[in-house]
Write a protein that holds these residues in place. Sequence first.
Motif, PDB file in Angstrom:
ATOM      1  N   HIS A  64      -3.897  -0.989  41.609  1.00  0.00           N
ATOM      2  CA  HIS A  64      -3.424  -0.012  40.620  1.00  0.00           C
ATOM      3  C   HIS A  64      -1.912   0.110  40.552  1.00  0.00           C
ATOM      4  CE1 HIS A  64      -7.612   0.816  40.344  1.00  0.00           C
ATOM      5  NE2 HIS A  64      -7.672   1.391  41.535  1.00  0.00           N
ATOM      6  N   LEU A  65      -1.217  -0.934  40.968  1.00  0.00           N
ATOM      7  CA  LEU A  65       0.233  -0.950  40.784  1.00  0.00           C
ATOM      8  C   LEU A  65       0.606  -0.813  39.309  1.00  0.00           C
ATOM      9  CD1 LEU A  65       1.675  -3.706  43.165  1.00  0.00           C
ATOM     10  CD2 LEU A  65       2.316  -1.296  43.113  1.00  0.00           C
ATOM     11  N   VAL A 118     -14.399 -19.088  46.649  1.00  0.00           N
ATOM     12  CA  VAL A 118     -14.415 -18.817  45.208  1.00  0.00           C
ATOM     13  C   VAL A 118     -13.682 -17.502  44.979  1.00  0.00           C
ATOM     14  CG1 VAL A 118     -15.838 -18.452  43.164  1.00  0.00           C
ATOM     15  CG2 VAL A 118     -16.653 -19.981  44.979  1.00  0.00           C
ATOM     16  N   LEU A 119     -12.582 -17.554  44.243  1.00  0.00           N
ATOM     17  CA  LEU A 119     -11.753 -16.370  44.011  1.00  0.00           C
ATOM     18  C   LEU A 119     -11.570 -16.115  42.523  1.00  0.00           C
ATOM     19  CD1 LEU A 119      -8.979 -16.976  46.699  1.00  0.00           C
ATOM     20  CD2 LEU A 119     -10.951 -15.449  46.871  1.00  0.00           C
ATOM     21  N   GLY A 120     -11.804 -14.862  42.118  1.00  0.00           N
ATOM     22  CA  GLY A 120     -11.576 -14.453  40.742  1.00  0.00           C
ATOM     23  C   GLY A 120     -10.304 -13.641  40.620  1.00  0.00           C
ATOM     24  N   ASP A 121      -9.984 -13.252  39.403  1.00  0.00           N
ATOM     25  CA  ASP A 121      -8.770 -12.489  39.143  1.00  0.00           C
ATOM     26  C   ASP A 121      -8.734 -11.194  39.949  1.00  0.00           C
ATOM     27  OD1 ASP A 121      -8.205 -14.425  37.314  1.00  0.00           O
ATOM     28  OD2 ASP A 121      -8.265 -13.129  35.550  1.00  0.00           O
ATOM     29  N   MET A 122      -7.539 -10.819  40.365  1.00  0.00           N
ATOM     30  CA  MET A 122      -7.267  -9.500  40.944  1.00  0.00           C
ATOM     31  C   MET A 122      -6.601  -8.674  39.840  1.00  0.00           C
ATOM     32  SD  MET A 122      -5.757 -10.735  44.655  1.00  0.00           S
ATOM     33  CE  MET A 122      -4.570 -11.874  43.919  1.00  0.00           C
ATOM     34  N   LEU A 123      -7.240  -7.621  39.409  1.00  0.00           N
ATOM     35  CA  LEU A 123      -6.779  -6.876  38.237  1.00  0.00           C
ATOM     36  C   LEU A 123      -5.910  -5.684  38.620  1.00  0.00           C
ATOM     37  CD1 LEU A 123     -10.126  -6.941  36.204  1.00  0.00           C
ATOM     38  CD2 LEU A 123      -8.220  -8.573  36.134  1.00  0.00           C
ATOM     39  N   ASP A 124      -5.185  -5.154  37.635  1.00  0.00           N
ATOM     40  CA  ASP A 124      -4.377  -3.926  37.760  1.00  0.00           C
ATOM     41  C   ASP A 124      -3.233  -4.058  38.756  1.00  0.00           C
ATOM     42  OD1 ASP A 124      -6.114  -2.705  35.956  1.00  0.00           O
ATOM     43  OD2 ASP A 124      -7.436  -1.999  37.549  1.00  0.00           O
ATOM     44  N   LEU A 125      -2.598  -5.232  38.800  1.00  0.00           N
ATOM     45  CA  LEU A 125      -1.510  -5.449  39.757  1.00  0.00           C
ATOM     46  C   LEU A 125      -0.126  -5.318  39.128  1.00  0.00           C
ATOM     47  CD1 LEU A 125      -2.879  -8.427  41.898  1.00  0.00           C
ATOM     48  CD2 LEU A 125      -2.964  -5.975  42.376  1.00  0.00           C
ATOM     49  N   GLY A 126      -0.054  -5.020  37.848  1.00  0.00           N
ATOM     50  CA  GLY A 126       1.239  -4.762  37.229  1.00  0.00           C
ATOM     51  C   GLY A 126       2.002  -6.007  36.813  1.00  0.00           C
ATOM     52  N   GLU A 127       3.314  -5.851  36.643  1.00  0.00           N
ATOM     53  CA  GLU A 127       4.149  -6.898  36.064  1.00  0.00           C
ATOM     54  C   GLU A 127       4.229  -8.150  36.927  1.00  0.00           C
ATOM     55  OE1 GLU A 127       7.931  -5.167  35.325  1.00  0.00           O
ATOM     56  OE2 GLU A 127       7.226  -3.857  33.704  1.00  0.00           O
ATOM     57  N   ASN A 177       4.633   5.102  45.519  1.00  0.00           N
ATOM     58  CA  ASN A 177       3.969   6.049  44.622  1.00  0.00           C
ATOM     59  C   ASN A 177       2.480   6.142  44.923  1.00  0.00           C
ATOM     60  OD1 ASN A 177       6.285   6.765  43.266  1.00  0.00           O
ATOM     61  ND2 ASN A 177       5.955   5.367  41.559  1.00  0.00           N
ATOM     62  N   ILE A 178       1.873   4.999  45.236  1.00  0.00           N
ATOM     63  CA  ILE A 178       0.448   5.008  45.570  1.00  0.00           C
ATOM     64  C   ILE A 178       0.210   5.874  46.797  1.00  0.00           C
ATOM     65  CG2 ILE A 178      -1.487   3.575  46.345  1.00  0.00           C
ATOM     66  CD1 ILE A 178      -0.267   1.288  44.654  1.00  0.00           C
TER      67      ILE A 178
END
Length: 458
Positions: free
Chosen positions: A194-195, A362-371, A203-204
Motif C-alpha cells: 500500500h505504498l 511462479v511469481l505474479g505481480d505485487m500490487l499497490d507498490l506506488g511509483e 507513513n505506513i
Amino acid sequence: MITRSLEAIIRMLDADYIEQGNMNVQIKGVCIDSRKAVAGNLYVPLIGARADGHAFVKEAIQGGVAATLWKRDVPNPPADIPVLIVDDTLDALQRLAKAYREQLSCRIIGITGSNGKTSTKDIAASILSQTYRTYKTLGNQNNEIGVPLTLLALADDAQAAVVEMGIETMDEMDLLSEMVQPDIAIITNIGEAHLVNMGSKENIAIAKCKIVKAMKPKGLLIYNGDQKVLRDAVARLERDDIELATFGIQPGNDLQITALATSMDHISFSINQEAQRYELDMIGAHNACNAAAAMLAGFALGMCDEAIQRGLNHVEKTGLRNEVMQIGEMLVLNDSYKSNPQSVEAALDTFDTIQAPYKIVVLGDMLDLGEEEIMIHYHCGKELAKHAVDEVLTYGELSAFLCQGASNVLSCPCFHFTTHAELIEYLKPYLKKTCAMLIKGSRGMHLDEVVEALKGSK
C-alpha cells in the motif's frame, strides 16, 4: 452472534423506523448478502460499486430476515417487515458493531501489520482457545465491512476474540480502532504494501500505530522491535496510559526468538536464551515472529507455557498462505493470497527448506507498490539469486520486469506468461515429475485459480 430485541437494535442505532410486521422479533445476527440470509437476521443493504443491496431485499425476506436497515433517500422500502431508516447503511453497520462491542465483556486482541496478520491471528486464536472461549476473524474479513461483521458475529459469552485489522489508507485505522477498542494490539511488521496510497514506510508505520487510538487504558501494544521504522512510530504515540512489549530476533526485545530451527513441516525455537523449546505446526522462519507476538498476548492474559504449546501445536490455518499440498508428483507451496517484497522473500526462505530434485518458482505481480513498482519488481527478480531455484515463471504485466531481473542473475530458465491458460498448460507436464513449486502473487492476480486448475487436471 448479536442477539438483541429489535427495540434494542433501534436504540443502539438511534434509528427511525417504520413500524410494520412483527415488531417483537428477536434479531439474531446480521447479513449483507441476501443469498446468505437466514431466519432472524437483520439485513443490511450496502451500496457497492456494482450493486445496491436495497434491490435484493425481497430475496432477503424470502430467506427469513426479521428486519432491514434502509437508506433514507432510497425509495420503496419493503412493506412486510420492520424497516430501520438510517442515513447510510455502512455507517449504521459500523455504529451497531461499535455499540455491540461496548456491551461485550470479552478481551479483544486487534492485529494489524503489512505481513503476517492472518497467520498471527490464527496462532493467537489457537493459543487463547486453550483457556478461553475464543472467536477470530474468519477468512480475510479485516476491512471497514469485514471488521464490523466480525464483531457482530461474536457471541455474548465470548471470553476472547482475535480481530484482524487491515488498512489501505492513512485514516482507515481510526475507524477500525473505534469499533474494535482492543485490549491488546499487535503490529506484526511494516513493509511496502500500500505504498501507492500512503507514500512511505514511515507513513505506513504511523497509520498502523493508530490501532491504539481507542485502546482502553492499561492496554498492551505488542510490536516488532526489530524494525526501527516501527520503533520510531511507537515512540511518537501520544498514549502514556498503555503498556508496550516487543518481539523479534534481535537482542533487547522483550521476547527474543533464539535457536530457531526450520523443517518441511514445522518450526521450533526458544525465547530469551532459555532452554525450553516451542514447536509450531507451521512452516517458514517468519512464522516464529508471528508466534512470538501471539505468545506475548497469551502471557499477558495469564496463560501458562503448557497451554501456549498446545495452542502452537493445533493452529487452524487460513487457506492460501504457506499451504503445502501434493498435486500429482508435484509438491506445491501455495502462498497465492497476497504478495509484496517482504512476503516474497519470506516465501522463498520457506521454499528453501523444501527438498526436491527440481524447484520451480511462479511469481505474479505485487500490487499497490506506488511509483517505484517497476524497479521493485526488477530487484525482486535479482534477489532470486540468493535461493535454490531451477526455473522461474512469472505472470502479469509488472512481473515481466521481475522475470528480466531474474534472467540477469540466474542461469536457469526464466519464462514470462500473459495468461493463466498458457501458464497452466506449461505446468501440467510437471505434475508427472518429482518436483516442487512455489506459487505466489497478489490476490488480484488470481493465482489460486492456477492451483485449482492444476488440481483438476492431475
